[in-house]
Design a protein around this motif. Structure first.
Motif, PDB file in Angstrom:
ATOM      1  N   ALA A 124     -32.735-102.663-118.883  1.00  0.00           N
ATOM      2  CA  ALA A 124     -33.276-101.421-118.315  1.00  0.00           C
ATOM      3  C   ALA A 124     -33.579-101.569-116.829  1.00  0.00           C
ATOM      4  O   ALA A 124     -33.497-100.597-116.065  1.00  0.00           O
ATOM      5  N   ALA A 125     -33.907-102.806-116.436  1.00  0.00           N
ATOM      6  CA  ALA A 125     -34.206-103.082-115.021  1.00  0.00           C
ATOM      7  C   ALA A 125     -32.947-103.388-114.213  1.00  0.00           C
ATOM      8  O   ALA A 125     -33.034-103.711-113.027  1.00  0.00           O
ATOM      9  N   GLY A 126     -31.776-103.295-114.857  1.00  0.00           N
ATOM     10  CA  GLY A 126     -30.524-103.555-114.151  1.00  0.00           C
ATOM     11  C   GLY A 126     -30.250-105.028-113.906  1.00  0.00           C
ATOM     12  O   GLY A 126     -29.534-105.386-112.965  1.00  0.00           O
ATOM     13  N   LYS A 127     -30.821-105.876-114.767  1.00  0.00           N
ATOM     14  CA  LYS A 127     -30.648-107.320-114.619  1.00  0.00           C
ATOM     15  C   LYS A 127     -29.718-107.847-115.711  1.00  0.00           C
ATOM     16  O   LYS A 127     -29.872-107.494-116.879  1.00  0.00           O
ATOM     17  N   PRO A 128     -28.764-108.710-115.353  1.00  0.00           N
ATOM     18  CA  PRO A 128     -27.793-109.187-116.345  1.00  0.00           C
ATOM     19  C   PRO A 128     -28.400-110.161-117.349  1.00  0.00           C
ATOM     20  O   PRO A 128     -29.373-110.861-117.063  1.00  0.00           O
ATOM     21  N   VAL A 129     -27.796-110.181-118.531  1.00  0.00           N
ATOM     22  CA  VAL A 129     -28.231-111.009-119.648  1.00  0.00           C
ATOM     23  C   VAL A 129     -27.014-111.774-120.172  1.00  0.00           C
ATOM     24  O   VAL A 129     -25.950-111.190-120.350  1.00  0.00           O
ATOM     25  N   ALA A 130     -27.168-113.077-120.416  1.00  0.00           N
ATOM     26  CA  ALA A 130     -26.062-113.873-120.964  1.00  0.00           C
ATOM     27  C   ALA A 130     -26.517-114.599-122.215  1.00  0.00           C
ATOM     28  O   ALA A 130     -27.650-115.087-122.293  1.00  0.00           O
ATOM     29  N   ALA A 217     -22.709-119.300-117.558  1.00  0.00           N
ATOM     30  CA  ALA A 217     -23.762-119.441-116.550  1.00  0.00           C
ATOM     31  C   ALA A 217     -23.253-119.056-115.166  1.00  0.00           C
ATOM     32  O   ALA A 217     -23.948-118.361-114.401  1.00  0.00           O
ATOM     33  N   ALA A 218     -22.037-119.471-114.834  1.00  0.00           N
ATOM     34  CA  ALA A 218     -21.458-119.117-113.536  1.00  0.00           C
ATOM     35  C   ALA A 218     -21.266-117.608-113.418  1.00  0.00           C
ATOM     36  O   ALA A 218     -21.548-117.001-112.371  1.00  0.00           O
ATOM     37  N   THR A 219     -20.805-116.995-114.494  1.00  0.00           N
ATOM     38  CA  THR A 219     -20.620-115.542-114.505  1.00  0.00           C
ATOM     39  C   THR A 219     -21.957-114.836-114.353  1.00  0.00           C
ATOM     40  O   THR A 219     -22.074-113.842-113.625  1.00  0.00           O
ATOM     41  N   LEU A 220     -22.984-115.353-115.010  1.00  0.00           N
ATOM     42  CA  LEU A 220     -24.305-114.744-114.917  1.00  0.00           C
ATOM     43  C   LEU A 220     -24.860-114.815-113.493  1.00  0.00           C
ATOM     44  O   LEU A 220     -25.410-113.836-112.999  1.00  0.00           O
ATOM     45  N   MET A 221     -24.677-115.954-112.843  1.00  0.00           N
ATOM     46  CA  MET A 221     -25.169-116.072-111.471  1.00  0.00           C
ATOM     47  C   MET A 221     -24.456-115.091-110.537  1.00  0.00           C
ATOM     48  O   MET A 221     -25.080-114.481-109.679  1.00  0.00           O
ATOM     49  N   LYS A 222     -23.171-114.939-110.742  1.00  0.00           N
ATOM     50  CA  LYS A 222     -22.404-114.004-109.905  1.00  0.00           C
ATOM     51  C   LYS A 222     -22.906-112.575-110.105  1.00  0.00           C
ATOM     52  O   LYS A 222     -23.146-111.859-109.149  1.00  0.00           O
ATOM     53  N   HIS A 223     -23.120-112.198-111.355  1.00  0.00           N
ATOM     54  CA  HIS A 223     -23.567-110.835-111.632  1.00  0.00           C
ATOM     55  C   HIS A 223     -25.011-110.623-111.209  1.00  0.00           C
ATOM     56  O   HIS A 223     -25.384-109.527-110.789  1.00  0.00           O
ATOM     57  N   SER A 224     -25.834-111.676-111.307  1.00  0.00           N
ATOM     58  CA  SER A 224     -27.217-111.549-110.872  1.00  0.00           C
ATOM     59  C   SER A 224     -27.288-111.340-109.367  1.00  0.00           C
ATOM     60  O   SER A 224     -28.082-110.533-108.870  1.00  0.00           O
ATOM     61  N   ALA A 225     -26.428-112.046-108.629  1.00  0.00           N
ATOM     62  CA  ALA A 225     -26.396-111.873-107.176  1.00  0.00           C
ATOM     63  C   ALA A 225     -25.942-110.458-106.820  1.00  0.00           C
ATOM     64  O   ALA A 225     -26.473-109.833-105.882  1.00  0.00           O
ATOM     65  N   LEU A 226     -24.991-109.928-107.567  1.00  0.00           N
ATOM     66  CA  LEU A 226     -24.509-108.579-107.312  1.00  0.00           C
ATOM     67  C   LEU A 226     -25.564-107.531-107.638  1.00  0.00           C
ATOM     68  O   LEU A 226     -25.622-106.463-107.008  1.00  0.00           O
TER      69      LEU A 226
END
Length: 228
Positions: A124-130, A217-226
């Motif tokens: 809901a806060a627009g934060k990615p989840v892995a 984990a790498a995908t999550l970091m990329k999406h979190s930065a975006l």
């Protein structure tokens, strides 16, 4: 970046009399992906304190460079011994969340109201989840703001029925991850057993098995930065 990693507190493998818990590679590989990138990491679990390790994940055949690194790392092992209780955690304090698997989450985190609410709050806060391996099963009761199953109409993966059969636990687990994701309307896909495979749909990132942990984990970091 501040990353929350949520581990199981469940240590009984159904009625087999054997132990289960989290899978070491699925903690260790993402842990160092995050830490080596300069992220701050907080570990949490439903009961807090030391989460149970699936003993099979620490057998020689399942050990990796990252599991050896973790076990030799006094900072990491001390952090693992003192995980924060899940009900004390707020998504507002983190940029993203990662769920390692192991069979344990199928019993506790899949039914844990705090975990369910936490995932809903991150999204809901627009934060990615892995979530990797068995951990996508933790999504079974997570819902959208409209009340639909979160995975309905979303591309997802997770531990396959054939992988579960290969480890001989099809009739032991409370549910099969692949079947449950499909039953909740997920657009489930997979590669061959034990191959690394990660699927992304919006803010939701899922990995098929232990080999998928690093790339998830790498995908999550990329999406979190975006997302920031």
């Amino acid at each position: 970046m501040k990353v929350l990693m949520v581990l199981t507190s469940h240590d009984q493998l159904g009625n087999t009399g054997r132990k289960t818990g989290f899978w070491l590679e699925e903690l260790a590989a993402p842990y160092y992906a995050f830490r080596d990138a300069g992220a701050e990491i907080v570990l949490a679990s439903p009961k807090g304190g030391q989460p149970p390790l699936d003993p099979k994940s620490n057998e020689p055949a399942n050990q990796t460079e990252m599991t050896h690194r973790f076990e030799a790392d006094s900072q990491a092992t001390a952090q693992l011994a003192s995980t924060v209780k899940l009900d004390l955690v707020s998504q507002a304090d983190f940029d993203t969340v990662f769920y390692p698997g192991g069979h344990g989450p199928l019993w506790d985190l899949a039914e844990d109201k705090n975990s369910i609410a936490l995932i809903e709050a991150f999204l809901a806060a627009g934060k990615p989840v892995a979530l990797v391996c068995h951990a996508p099963g933790v999504l079974r009761h997570v819902r959208t703001p409209e009340g639909a199953p979160l995975v309905e109409g979303k591309r997802v993966t997770g531990f396959t029925n054939s992988e579960e059969a290969a480890v001989g636990l099809t009739d032991v687990v409370p549910f099969l991850v692949e079947d449950e994701l499909k039953a909740k309307g997920g657009i489930y896909s997979k590669l061959e057993d034990w191959a690394p495979y990660v699927v992304t749909d919006g803010l939701l990132i899922t990995g098929q098995n232990p080999a998928s942990s690093s790339s998830a984990a790498a995908t999550l970091m990329k999406h979190s930065a975006l997302a920031q």
